[in-house]
Scaffold this active site. Structure first.
Site, PDB file in Angstrom:
ATOM      1  N   SER A   1       8.385  -3.607  12.817  1.00 44.74           N
ATOM      2  CA  SER A   1       9.440  -2.869  13.503  1.00 44.74           C
ATOM      3  C   SER A   1       9.301  -1.354  13.372  1.00 44.74           C
ATOM      4  O   SER A   1       9.579  -0.615  14.313  1.00 44.74           O
ATOM      5  CB  SER A   1      10.811  -3.312  12.981  1.00 44.74           C
ATOM      6  OG  SER A   1      10.881  -3.162  11.577  1.00 44.74           O
TER       7      SER A   1
ATOM      8  N   GLY B   1       6.391   0.318  11.759  1.00 48.35           N
ATOM      9  CA  GLY B   1       5.036   0.844  11.651  1.00 48.35           C
ATOM     10  C   GLY B   1       3.996  -0.229  11.861  1.00 48.35           C
ATOM     11  O   GLY B   1       4.322  -1.399  12.089  1.00 48.35           O
TER      12      GLY B   1
ATOM     13  N   ASP C   1      14.067  -6.514   1.727  1.00 47.47           N
ATOM     14  CA  ASP C   1      13.409  -6.899   2.979  1.00 47.47           C
ATOM     15  C   ASP C   1      12.338  -7.966   2.734  1.00 47.47           C
ATOM     16  O   ASP C   1      11.176  -7.779   3.069  1.00 47.47           O
ATOM     17  CB  ASP C   1      12.778  -5.642   3.614  1.00 47.47           C
ATOM     18  CG  ASP C   1      12.416  -5.852   5.071  1.00 47.47           C
ATOM     19  OD1 ASP C   1      12.920  -6.821   5.676  1.00 47.47           O
ATOM     20  OD2 ASP C   1      11.643  -5.053   5.616  1.00 47.47           O
TER      21      ASP C   1
END
Length: 480
Positions: free
Chosen positions: A100, A102, A254
């Site tokens: 999203s 890089g 994440d």
């Protein structure tokens, strides 16, 4: 939406699922990084979505359409002050992964090791600012609608979006991401898990605000690995995230499947440290007490737990205690402990029960802003576990870490949690009796943690494992 509605009416929902899933993935990709992250979180939830949607949304984990390599070269040269050819002996012609924010290239440093080079997409600040602005505009009306609609929730949605926004904007600073990874590595090496989990070492000389270079890690994605030790590594992942949450105080927020690797030597590597959330010590102790109550099925203290953790306003605690809320929560927690994720619940029945509680007692519950990242992280871990075992229980998987903390931490709050675990609802009764089954659960949990921390390739001999557990119990029995 209209297509789905029409297909539901005509009975074509399942037959057309692959086409709709592909369409949804395309829409999320076009909408940009905020919505891609939502898709990433959903892509591992086999208990919520059909296989067609899971297969399509998986592309959002590391196969988002890339931006041109020529632009990536310009960013590298601008950020690092040297031509790409001067920095790297060789570098892949195209990105090996694209997400999203890089995309990543495989390269080799001049006179150095192989590395992964992550380059940030152009103009991210503007895109993210627009997304957050729109979400902020919608937050107020949505919060009012939920509150006035009697949803039973009193959540600070604006606060949730603000908390998320701070973390999301923070992800754009790759220097901070490098510092996060290094700080985790130092902290985890001080724990029993130091030998089985790690973050990739950062190459500082080739890192800037928009370029991050780390040593190349050879491995395969955890949920796609066919190795026999995947179940053990899922346990290592859960113990690691609990250690971050409840001991280190900085949580990697994440953990989508593309960020968890099984290395060739059987260790767990956690990638992408841009998004983290911090927690204070008082919160950590409160959470350990709460998890101990859940795992030991001691639900009487749960209302007070929910107040301390911010899920129930202080002026609503008595309503929770005096009402049938505890019974409803006990039923929910009990089913969750049995495993299977959301598929184990009758969601409509659960929503109906919460609605009924709201009708009788007002808006009792809220989701505190800090919980967003915790929920996201552990929902993804639960999803990975469910993909490996349909009866996976995220609550039960907390037992090894909690057992280890209960037996080794001398904090007074942890001592209260230990009493709850061993004695259950009788913990305050002068005539309380030790429950042998609870002692067995505690010992098994500590043994599981010890085995995971010892390393996957060479588990402890059973006598040594039992000896370590016995040593801890002896220390406990001789302590105040």
């Amino acid at each position: 939406g209209l297509k789905l509605l029409a297909e539901r009416q005509t009975g074509q929902l399942e037959a057309n699922a692959p086409a709709r899933a592909e369409e949804l993935t395309g829409i999320l990709t076009q909408l940009g990084p905020t919505f891609i992250k939502i898709g990433q979180a959903l892509s591992i939830r086999s208990d919520l979505l059909s296989p067609a949607y899971l297969k399509s949304l998986t592309e959002l984990q590391d196969r988002v359409p890339p931006f041109p390599t020529e632009k990536a070269d310009e960013i590298i040269e601008s950020e690092l002050g040297s031509a790409v050819g001067e920095l790297f002996e060789e570098i892949s012609d195209a990105p090996i992964a694209s997400a999203s924010l890089g995309q990543v290239y495989r390269a080799r440093l001049r006179d150095g090791p192989e590395v992964a080079v992550k380059v940030q997409r152009p103009d991210m600040e503007g895109l993210i600012a627009l997304d957050l602005h729109l979400l902020r505009i919608m937050a107020g009306p949505l919060q009012w609608a939920l509150k006035s609609g009697g949803s039973g929730l009193n959540t600070d949605i604006v606060g949730v979006i603000d908390t998320w926004g701070v973390g999301f904007v923070g992800e754009l600073n790759y220097r901070q991401e490098a510092q996060n990874a290094a700080a985790f590595q130092r902290a985890i090496e001080e724990t029993p898990l130091g030998g089985v989990v790690f973050a990739p070492p950062v190459v500082e000389s080739c890192t800037s605000g928009k370029v991050l270079t780390t040593e190349w890690i050879e491995g395969e994605r955890l949920e796609k690995s066919g190795a026999e030790d995947v179940s053990k590594l899922c346990a290592v992942a859960m113990n690691t995230y609990l250690t971050m949450l409840l001991q280190i105080g900085v949580l990697h927020a994440d953990p989508h499947p593309g960020n968890l690797l099984r290395t060739v030597d059987g260790r767990l590597c956690i990638l992408d440290w841009g998004l983290v959330t911090t927690l204070d010590k008082d919160f950590q102790v409160d959470y350990i007490e709460h998890i101990a109550h859940l795992v030991s099925r001691d639900y009487a203290p749960v209302p007070r737990d929910l107040v301390k953790l911010g899920f129930v306003p202080e002026d609503k605690e008595q309503e929770v205690v005096q009402s049938d809320v505890t019974e409803v929560l006990a039923d929910v927690y009990g089913k969750w402990t049995l495993g299977g994720g959301a598929a184990a619940f009758d969601v409509n029945q659960l929503l109906g029960e919460i609605q009924g509680l709201s009708d009788r007692y007002g808006n009792l519950f809220r989701v505190p802003p800090y919980f967003f990242y915790i929920a996201r992280a552990f929902a993804v871990l639960e999803g990975i576990g469910l993909s490996n075992d349909p009866k996976y229980s995220v609550v039960s998987e907390c037992l090894p870490y909690v057992s280890q903390r209960l037996l080794t931490d001398r904090d007074p709050g942890i001592a209260r949690a230990l009493a709850s675990f061993i004695y259950g609802a009788q913990k305050d009764d002068p005539n309380r009796q030790v429950d042998p089954d609870r002692i067995a659960n505690l010992t098994n949990g500590f043994g599981s943690f010890t085995a995971a921390a010892a390393g996957l390739s060479a588990p402890l001999p059973i006598a040594q494992e039992v000896g370590q557990v016995a040593d801890k119990f002896t220390e406990l029995l001789l302590s105040e």
